[in-house]
Design a protein around this motif. Structure first.
Motif, PDB file in Angstrom:
ATOM      1  N   GLU C 125     -61.497  -1.308  45.140  1.00 26.61           N
ATOM      2  CA  GLU C 125     -61.634  -2.724  44.920  1.00 26.61           C
ATOM      3  C   GLU C 125     -60.273  -3.373  45.127  1.00 26.61           C
ATOM      4  O   GLU C 125     -59.264  -2.846  44.683  1.00 26.61           O
ATOM      5  N   SER C 127     -59.089  -6.128  43.938  1.00 28.31           N
ATOM      6  CA  SER C 127     -58.482  -6.912  42.865  1.00 28.31           C
ATOM      7  C   SER C 127     -57.370  -6.178  42.117  1.00 28.31           C
ATOM      8  O   SER C 127     -56.585  -6.797  41.435  1.00 28.31           O
ATOM      9  N   ALA C 134     -59.115  -6.863  35.653  1.00 25.29           N
ATOM     10  CA  ALA C 134     -60.238  -7.755  35.890  1.00 25.29           C
ATOM     11  C   ALA C 134     -61.545  -7.006  35.669  1.00 25.29           C
ATOM     12  O   ALA C 134     -61.653  -5.835  35.964  1.00 25.29           O
ATOM     13  N   ALA C 135     -62.535  -7.722  35.162  1.00 24.56           N
ATOM     14  CA  ALA C 135     -63.827  -7.080  34.937  1.00 24.56           C
ATOM     15  C   ALA C 135     -64.617  -7.049  36.230  1.00 24.56           C
ATOM     16  O   ALA C 135     -64.543  -7.987  37.034  1.00 24.56           O
ATOM     17  N   ASN C 136     -65.373  -5.987  36.431  1.00 29.08           N
ATOM     18  CA  ASN C 136     -66.235  -5.836  37.590  1.00 29.08           C
ATOM     19  C   ASN C 136     -65.622  -6.269  38.920  1.00 29.08           C
ATOM     20  O   ASN C 136     -66.080  -7.206  39.552  1.00 29.08           O
ATOM     21  N   PRO C 137     -64.553  -5.592  39.338  1.00 29.49           N
ATOM     22  CA  PRO C 137     -63.927  -5.976  40.600  1.00 29.49           C
ATOM     23  C   PRO C 137     -64.887  -5.766  41.772  1.00 29.49           C
ATOM     24  O   PRO C 137     -65.720  -4.869  41.746  1.00 29.49           O
TER      25      PRO C 137
END
Lengths: 187, 195, 203
Positions: C125, C127, C134-137
């Motif tokens: 990911e 991000s 970060a949540a759920n990249p």
């Protein structure tokens, strides 16, 4: 040695090699698909078992989703004893998945790192169950402390030389806590 | 040519890491601990032996011009098989080695042995060559892993010998380069070889 | 801004050779002179960008057909084919450029940077570079993937050219006999990596 190349034999040989290889791979894939799935399930179950109090249901079957995170309820004879929250986040080396367990009072029961891509020997120390960063969290309520590393003015000891990993780990714990609060308010 | 010599050549005279200096990426990237180095070495050996066997047996029917692409497809297939097997039965090793598993495809050792040995020799000899080269690579990686683990985290095959952190630089990139350089020098001194 | 951070990160902080160990073979092999290093850098940058673009689209197809396990095989085939094609096209349309880059192109297929970046782009990911925690990249989108590839290749070029410069000087110095060749080059690379470690924590 190798035979002379012309257009026909080049195409025929290369195509047949690709076909044979694809067939073999397809076969191996179909054979290993089930063990791979089981290995993944076992990993999740182990993580759940290590972060919540003793339970006798199968949390993987009762999983539900909140804000994109998986919540696994742990029950003892139909009474909920805690929740394991699976968080997908990102750390120094790339994606990371962790499991944070809470008891009914909202205290952290334990944490577990499912997968990560951080530097071996440094950030990877977060998988060590005895690392201070993680033992300090056990039994505390995230609302009662400042969930960030001491360098940032928080209350938690970072892993030596792995501040970024420690930061993302704590952020993950915080995210899990937010999810937990939501779950609790819904009940 | 003695059969035994085929194996010992791969370990000493043509050691892929210390003499031929091939496959440097996994050598440096996966040797943060002895066990990881050994895992990577064995994974590469698996691919090396099988690809050597298959390539030496089909080399005669492959037209010269599509030789390299054919070899690459064969090697890549074995790598994928390895990837699936590791995922299924040794998921923790699969995760530690990560990106370096698919990268076995472009490890110059595998293609190099296919091109320089397997396509000219019998199946049996090629298999032995694969074993020898693979072992040479595995030994080199294990030794490098031991050195880095010992200096960097003060442990030996995961067994903690010295309390505390050790010299972190040896776990990280700079230590990898420098440890390999000194091992290479020692190897040269011992075998009396020049580059 | 996002792209600037991406560049700084790929060149200095997460340099692909000096901290991720990809492409070490050519890093040691073609770094004896600065001008060959320049040629190699240009060729790598071009191929990495192109290969990432194509394999990114290919991954979409693999996911659609649920055959992600064919990733390694299909990526390497596409990369090998692409390199050959670039070579043929270059020969036809720009002989002078072919003269400069031609000899490096066949070497690039087995440069693990190309396959490494292609796989990194579709599995990692993005991000993590600018948004730790970060949540759920999400997966990178296409422009991000290509910029990431170019940035990584430039990071490789910077390291390669710097290293070649040092090695040119090294030729003139008095090195103990057993250290001649690869060992001293590795030690140099180690010191260079140590210097680059100073950038960690920059982004």
């Amino acid at each position: 040695m190798a035979s002379k190349s012309n257009f026909t034999n080049m195409v025929v040989v290369l195509t047949s090699i690709c076909l044979v290889c694809a067939a073999i791979l397809g076969f191996v894939y179909s054979v290993t698909a089930e063990p791979i799935r089981q290995a993944e399930v076992a990993k999740i179950n182990n993580a759940i078992a290590s972060v919540v109090p003793e339970f006798n249901n199968n949390p993987s079957e009762e999983v539900f989703e909140v804000d994109g995170a998986q919540v696994y309820p742990a029950k003892m004879d139909t009474t909920v004893v805690g929740y394991a929250v699976k968080i997908k986040t990102s750390s120094f080396g790339g994606p990371m998945q962790m499991m944070v367990g809470f008891d009914n009072a909202g205290n952290i029961y334990n944490t577990s790192v499912i997968s990560h891509a951080d530097t071996p020997g440094l950030g990877a120390k977060m998988t060590d169950n005895n690392i201070k960063l993680r033992t300090e969290l056990v039994g505390i309520n995230p609302a009662s402390v400042n969930l960030s590393v001491k360098k940032d003015g928080g209350d938690i000891d970072a892993i030596t030389a792995a501040t970024i990993t420690s930061r993302s780990f704590l952020k993950g714990v915080d995210l899990a806590y937010q999810v937990f609060l939501k779950v609790q308010s819904q009940n | 040519m003695g059969k035994l010599k085929l194996i010992s050549d791969g370990i000493i005279k043509n050691n892929p890491t210390f003499v031929l200096v091939l496959g440097m990426c996994p050598t440096l990237g996966t040797t943060t601990s002895a066990i990881n180095g050994m895992g990577m070495g064995l994974a590469t050996t698996f691919v090396l032996i099988l690809s050597n066997i298959v390539i030496s047996s089909v080399a005669k029917i492959i037209p010269d011009k599509v030789r390299i692409p054919s070899y690459i497809v064969i090697i890549a297939s074995f790598v994928t098989i390895l990837q699936l097997l590791l995922q299924a039965y040794l998921p923790s090793l699969y995760e530690t080695l990560g990106l370096f598993i698919p990268l076995i495809v472009v490890n110059c050792i595998v293609l190099g042995r296919a091109e320089a040995f397997a396509n000219k020799h019998s199946v049996c000899d090629s298999a032995l060559d694969g074993i020898g080269t693979g072992l040479g690579f595995t030994i080199a990686l294990t030794v490098l892993g031991c050195v880095r683990e010992l200096l960097g985290s003060g442990s030996f095959f995961g067994l903690k010998l010295i309390e505390g952190d050790g010299m972190l630089a040896f776990i990280l990139a700079p230590g990898a380069f420098i440890a390999l350089a000194y091992l290479m020098v020692i190897f040269r001194k011992v075998t009396g070889k020049k580059a | 801004m996002e792209y600037v951070i991406m560049f700084i990160s790929a060149i200095f902080v997460n340099n692909i050779v000096l901290s991720q160990f990809l492409g070490v073979c050519p890093f040691l092999g073609v770094s004896k002179r600065v001008d060959t290093a320049l040629g190699m850098s240009a060729a790598v940058t071009f191929v990495v960008a192109l290969a990432t673009l194509v394999t990114y689209l290919l991954q979409g197809l693999l996911v659609k057909l649920h055959i992600e396990f064919m990733q390694t095989v299909s990526f390497i085939l596409v990369i090998a084919g692409l390199v050959q094609m670039v070579e043929i096209i270059l020969k036809k349309i720009s002989p002078s450029l072919y003269q400069a880059l031609g000899i490096f192109l066949p070497l690039i297929t087995t440069n693990c940077i190309v396959l490494g970046v292609a796989i990194q782009v579709v599995t990692n990911e993005y991000s993590f570079i600018n948004n730790v925690g970060a949540a759920n990249p999400n997966m990178m989108n296409l422009p991000q993937a290509v910029v990431f590839a170019v940035a990584t290749a430039i990071g490789y070029s910077v390291a390669l050219i710097l290293f070649a410069g040092i090695r040119e000087q090294l030729e003139l110095s008095n090195v103990p006999k057993v250290f001649k060749g690869v060992p001293i080059a590795l030690i140099t690379a180690g010191i260079l990596a140590l210097a680059f470690m100073g950038f960690s924590g920059l982004v």
